[in-house]
Motif scaffolding. Sequence first.
Motif, PDB file in Angstrom:
ATOM      1  N   ALA A  20       0.856  -1.183   0.000  1.00  0.00           N
ATOM      2  CA  ALA A  20       0.000   0.000   0.000  1.00  0.00           C
ATOM      3  C   ALA A  20       0.892   1.233   0.000  1.00  0.00           C
ATOM      4  N   ARG A  21       0.875   1.973  -1.100  1.00  0.00           N
ATOM      5  CA  ARG A  21       1.601   3.247  -1.125  1.00  0.00           C
ATOM      6  C   ARG A  21       0.634   4.298  -0.614  1.00  0.00           C
ATOM      7  N   GLY A  22       0.628   4.486   0.695  1.00  0.00           N
ATOM      8  CA  GLY A  22      -0.324   5.421   1.279  1.00  0.00           C
ATOM      9  C   GLY A  22      -0.026   6.855   0.868  1.00  0.00           C
ATOM     10  N   LYS A  23      -1.066   7.703   0.972  1.00  0.00           N
ATOM     11  CA  LYS A  23      -0.842   9.138   0.744  1.00  0.00           C
ATOM     12  C   LYS A  23      -0.503   9.803   2.066  1.00  0.00           C
ATOM     13  N   LYS A  24      -1.224   9.382   3.115  1.00  0.00           N
ATOM     14  CA  LYS A  24      -0.923   9.906   4.437  1.00  0.00           C
ATOM     15  C   LYS A  24      -0.913   8.730   5.401  1.00  0.00           C
TER      16      LYS A  24
END
Lengths: 462, 296
Positions: free
Chosen positions: A278-282
């Motif tokens: 998961a390449r999270g944004k925050k």
Amino acid sequence: MADMMVRVPISEQDPKVRATNFEEVCLGYTEEEAVAEASRCLNCKKPMCVGGCPVSINIPAFIQEVKEGNFEKAYEIISESSALPAVCGRVCPQESQCEGKCIRGIKGEAVAIGKLERFVADWARENGIKPKNTSTPNGHKVAVIGSGPSGLTAAGDLAKAGYDVTVFEALHEMGGVLVYGIPEFRLPKEKVVKAEVENVKALGVKFEKNVIIGRSITIDELMEKEGFEAVFIGSGAGLPMFMHIPGEQANGVFSANEYLTRNNLMKAFKEGYDTPIARGKKVVVVGGGNVAMDAARTALRLGAEVHVVYRRSEAELPARAEEVHHAKEEGVIFDLLQNPVEILVNEEGSVRGCKVIKMELGEPDASGRRRPVEIPGSEYEIECDTVIMSLGTSPNPLISSTTVGLETNKKGCLIATEQGATTKDAVYAGGDAVTGAATVILAMGAGKTAAAAIDEYFKNKN
Amino acid sequence: MYPILKKEKLSDKIFLMVVKAPRVADGCLPGQFIIVKIDEEGERIPLTICDYDRAEGTITIVFQTVGASTERMAELNAGDAFADFVGPLGQPSELCIEADLEETKKKNIVFIAGGVGTAPVYPQVKWLKEHGVKTTVIIGARSKDILFYEDEMRAVADELYLATDDGSYGFHGNGCQQLQALVDEGKKFDHCVAIGPMIMMKFVCLLTKELGIPTVVSMNPIMVDGTGMCGACRLVVGDEVKFACVDGPEFDGHLVDFDQAMARAKQYKTEEGRALLKQQEGDTHHGGCGNCGGDK
């Protein structure tokens, strides 16, 4: 004349640049820099630094060789005590060990022992120098469970004492936490970890991967069917802990172990690998230890805005000061004296935020640190799409539950003496499996002590 | 390396492979699983053990292509080899414990296999047959062409019922409806094992709860290491959080929170779909496939 009170500075990747890549942060000393830093060593008659080192490296002796430019000799001296100098030079908490005891540190800056160790190990590798095994094989077979720092150290020492050693690893790569836990930017896998494992192989140690002790084969079977006369268990920390708060099973909540394993062992960050991450944004990372820093800096490099949420204040952060400093430089935001009380979940079952409560410090608790106390009514919401729980681990019961006569304590850790002897004859243990999650160098120290105890065991037996 | 000795296409998307893995074959029991990794770049894929041969040192696995890694796996043939093959993992089936055999023999056991779930059901039924325990087995599938292992199962089950959703073979209906029909005929069961897609296990459990039949399910959540290290496979069972890899894969089906488990199983759907599309399109892939429905 250079100022002898301060360290020769070491070059690092620029924080802005390194926050976007997985290359190593610290670039290491050049030969000239290493010689200059080595010349700051006072070569004390009673070296305090050696006492601060869990594997008792003869520190002044190797530094004197560096000063003279005899890097190969310096490597030989380190290799007498340590199987993994390139690893230790990078990840040991030197500030509280060898360097913490350095006399130079009283009025000025301690000698950069860790950075010098790293220089020597890197120099040896780049010049193709391998540790030597001059022992005669004694024919005794010893099994080592786990190829992490304690297992590699025990295996190396036992091989140097003439034992026929086989290391069994459950995963598909050797190195344990060195490959699945610690990120590439702190500890390069191909260049450093693999090379140090190869050095242990060069001592004659055999390695077998994809073997889960307790499932593929038990310790009793290793001893009864495969002829192993003694066993060292260095199986590591175990199952990740969670907070048991609402929303924790939502998509987007990971243990630090999962997040780091996907990225480090399974190389999700690299083009061409199948493993998703998961390449999270925050991203909110919960916890303040070295693992939390590793997870935070990894999420940052994958492109997220990262907040470390920790329930105590900066002074109590269990992570190494250098890691916290690096994380801050790279842009990780620290939300201190706060604690999650709920993970907020959207209609699809994914994380949409994290409700946290503010804390203040009360009276000291059993650990000696001031206990964090919730401030009533201070809850607020942090918007985020990923939460990484980095709260520590509890022991994996796989080995203890399948080995006759191997006892654990209340916490589930293996019971062992200071020498590493477990409750089962000829079975020794050390590292996180005994102590609970700790550091690489403490695990190495335990592996070293247990190897000596196993040698002693055979000598008394004969 | 772990050589593939045999490969068979069981249906359009379901494949069987026999793999040489002596250490796994030596220690495994029905109900346990393995993790396979194709090569350096592959994922760690958990798969249940379909059969094992201790003398030959082989394990039989059955898998369905669902993402990039399983698509790549389906391209391998006899003579190729897996880089990694580790196991057995998880707890053995509670029915296949020799010490409890007398208790097991008293039970009227029904197995309900859905789709690829036939693979993990088979070794349990086989083990029970070898130990003198009678079983009833229902295999449910969407249609006849995706049914597999009919002959093999018939050889070990005392009664075998086949059900297809489209009525193309056997009973017209799903496994749940077949079970209901058997109960209506007066058959008595006091233990059920349901293995298949999560949605199927959920509905079997709703029915068996009503019928008062204790039911065991085998969960197959997302996993990474499979040894109890990462916590990716966590499930809510009753009021507790369990790790499928060390506590399972079998759980009391009446206590499993299936809705949550199904939501968690979707975690990487888009990522996986993208990876698959990228692989199929090769150099022509240019991203932007977020909404293209390329994933399963």
